[in-house]
Design an enzyme around this catalytic site. Structure first.
Site, PDB file in Angstrom:
ATOM      1  CD  GLU A 340      -5.452   9.483  -3.650  1.00 22.10           C
ATOM      2  OE1 GLU A 340      -4.754   9.905  -4.500  1.00 22.10           O
ATOM      3  OE2 GLU A 340      -5.130   8.089  -3.045  1.00 22.10           O
TER       4      GLU A 340
HETATM    5  C1  TNX Z   1      -1.503   9.383  -3.446  1.00 21.17           C
HETATM    6  S1  TNX Z   1      -0.637  10.584  -0.965  1.00 21.17           S
HETATM    7  C2  TNX Z   1      -1.811   8.508  -2.471  1.00 21.17           C
HETATM    8  C3  TNX Z   1      -1.406   7.310  -2.406  1.00 21.17           C
HETATM    9  C4  TNX Z   1      -0.628   6.746  -3.465  1.00 21.17           C
HETATM   10  C5  TNX Z   1       0.246   7.994  -4.039  1.00 21.17           C
HETATM   11  C6  TNX Z   1       1.191   7.934  -5.023  1.00 21.17           C
HETATM   12  C7  TNX Z   1      -2.190  10.033  -0.607  1.00 21.17           C
HETATM   13  C8  TNX Z   1      -2.500  10.337   0.632  1.00 21.17           C
HETATM   14  N1  TNX Z   1      -2.642   9.161  -1.459  1.00 21.17           N
HETATM   15  O1  TNX Z   1      -2.612   6.420  -2.343  1.00 21.17           O
HETATM   16  O2  TNX Z   1       0.112   5.789  -3.404  1.00 21.17           O
HETATM   17  O3  TNX Z   1      -0.376   9.173  -4.302  1.00 21.17           O
HETATM   18  O4  TNX Z   1       2.320   8.632  -5.062  1.00 21.17           O
END
Ligand code: TNX
Length: 533
Positions: A340
């Site tokens: 992300e």
């Molecule tokens: C996505 S999964 C994220 C996390 C969040 C999560 C909550 C991932 C690699 N990144 O930063 O905590 O969703 O479900």
């Protein structure tokens, strides 16, 4: 016994020899049957993960205070035997003595290293009325086998005390995947060393072997880095919703690593970058492109932060962190995050990930990253953790790297079970106990098969998770399902039979004081089935 003798000598005066003989028989019968033979049945036990083969035999091995444990192997195996003995002590107060022996043993419990067992972590149990033999390739295999022995243990208690039995059985077992993990997010909310240790103990019971610690994120930096002390001083000082946060000193982290190692669990530390870095950016202004430190962040948005890709100080920072982390991490992997990074342009992201990947190899470790890291050219040994985007996972496999399966719609333990679950999120859907169990990593993504997969990891993100009770509520019982998916052969996995075995774990989970989510999908066996009466 004294009373029996008294009665016998009084009656003796008035009895014929025949009468005395009959009386003697009755007496012997009565005293022998005072403690009836312990009965156990493998039908009452729901082994999780289900072993490769279980061949039930007649009879029960009773563990007594006097039962000897023999070890035929190295010091590591002695430690595993000790772990078994200590666990029995916690359950029953029995003190089982440990002796080393290379002789042929006829009765007792024997731990033995055997070159006939070829699979990594493989073990074999042969239990009869007189002898339990646990053979393994090495101490690690024996440790996995001990978890099976402990699940086989039936504890029967009445007014006369406690009795321990193991049904006679032959078991052969080994795992399907070498990586069987779980992840704790200690950044969004911080969890203490003792809480992490309890989680490690619970994981060990189901043969999981990796604990990934998500140590840094926007809301908190949780590991002491001596060359950059403000990371924890400032960046560790809060958490989601503005609580106190916290961090592990390097000594505390090493304590966790050692505790896990004694249970054959490897710790994988994650430093999430270049996004998810607000806590670091708030601690050191020089890491920001404009030289200004942002405020600490206690919300739950993602994707707004990025290390400054063009500044050389960024790479000095990352290298210092990796160097210190490697010194306290004996396991083979360092997780570099990479998810992300919405505030980092792809043209910046790619060279950043490439450079950080090289740094991890430079310090002798193998990098793991979330599935977006596939955009960079990866070295063959690097691992891509699939969580969201199937195309990323496929592209990773095309590059020739292995994939770690953490599909958010199946394995994210922070997803709610159903719409009224008081904790958790639901962006990846609701994940009830059946949905968590009923999938196969080797067929989930077309064109990705077992040979491309290193294993399975179930993450627990902690935006809504604040206490150990919360951790347990979200992970139990789903964690047992992930343990079975990654350990047991697919041909033996079936929801209908799994839910019955899971139901039989109820008593054990309650004994361990686990804050279990009692899903209505599981016919929990709550009765005290095996009392002696
Ligand atoms: C996505 S999964 C994220 C996390 C969040 C999560 C909550 C991932 C690699 N990144 O930063 O905590 O969703 O479900």
């Amino acid at each position: 016994m004294k009373n029996y003798i008294k009665i016998f000598s009084l009656t003796g005066k008035y009895m014929s020899t025949l009468g005395k003989t009959i009386f003697l028989f009755l007496f012997i019968f009565a005293s022998c049957s005072k403690k009836p033979k312990l009965q156990t049945s493998i039908e009452d036990i729901g082994l999780i993960p289900i072993p490769v083969s279980v061949d039930s035999q007649p009879g029960t091995f009773e563990i007594l205070e006097s039962t000897p444990i023999y070890v035929n192997g190295d010091d590591e195996l002695v430690k595993v035997a000790n772990y078994f003995s200590e666990t029995i002590h916690i359950i029953s107060d029995f003190h089982l003595e440990i002796a080393s022996s290379s002789e042929e043993i006829k009765s007792g419990v024997l731990f033995k290293i055997s070159s006939e067992i070829k699979n990594e972590e493989g073990y074999k149990i042969t239990a009869s009325e007189n002898l339990i033999t646990l053979e393994a390739k090495d101490a690690e295999g024996a440790f996995r086998g001990v978890q099976t022995l402990l699940q086989l243990l039936s504890v029967q208690e009445n007014a006369d005390g406690i009795r321990l039995g193991i049904p006679a059985v032959k078991i052969e077992d080994y795992p399907q995947y070498e990586y069987r993990g779980s992840m704790l997010d200690v950044s969004r909310h911080f969890f203490s060393v003792d809480e992490v240790k309890r989680y490690i103990d619970l994981m060990a019971s189901y043969k999981l072997n990796i604990l990934h610690l998500h140590l840094t994120d926007d809301q908190g930096w949780r590991i002491e880095i001596k060359s950059w002390p403000k990371l924890t001083e400032i960046g560790g000082s809060t958490e989601v919703d503005g609580g106190d946060g916290g961090f592990y000193t390097q000594e505390q982290y090493k304590d966790i690593v050692n505790y896990a190692a004694a249970r054959y669990i490897t710790i994988i530390p994650e430093i999430d970058m270049p996004g998810h870095t607000n806590a670091a950016l708030a601690s050191y202004p020089e890491l920001n492109c404009d030289g200004n430190a942002p405020e600490l962040y206690t919300g739950t948005e993602v994707g707004f932060s990025s290390l400054c890709i063009d500044k050389e100080i960024t790479y000095k920072f990352v290298e210092d962190v990796i160097k210190e982390l490697v010194e306290i991490t004996p396991g083979p992997y360092i997780h570099i995050g990479g998810d992300e990074s919405h505030s980092t342009e792809l043209e910046d992201y790619i060279p950043f990930v490439t450079r950080v990947q090289d740094m991890v190899y430079k310090y002798g470790k193998t990098p793991i990253g979330w599935d977006e890291i596939r955009h960079a050219k990866l070295k063959k040994a690097s691992i891509v953790q699939f969580w969201a985007n199937k195309e990323n996972a496929k592209a990773a496999v095309k590059q020739g790297v292995k994939v770690l399966m953490s599909p958010s719609a199946r394995s994210y333990m922070d997803m709610k079970y159903d719409s009224i679950t008081p904790l958790g999120l639901q962006w990846a859907g609701l994940i009830n106990v059946k949905k968590a169990y009923n999938w196969n990593p080797a067929t989930l993504v077309d064109s990705i098969s077992k040979k491309d997969i290193i294993g399975v990891e179930a993450p627990l993100w902690a935006e809504t998770i604040e206490t150990m009770e919360d951790i347990e509520y979200m992970t139990f019982p789903r964690l047992l399902g992930y343990a079975e998916i990654s350990w047991s052969p697919d041909s033996l996995r079936n929801w209908e039979t799994y839910k019955l075995r899971l139901a039989k774990q109820y008593k054990d989970l309650k004994l361990k004081n686990v804050n279990l989510y009692e899903s209505k999908m599981v016919p929990w066996e709550k009765g005290i089935k095996d009392s002696l009466e």
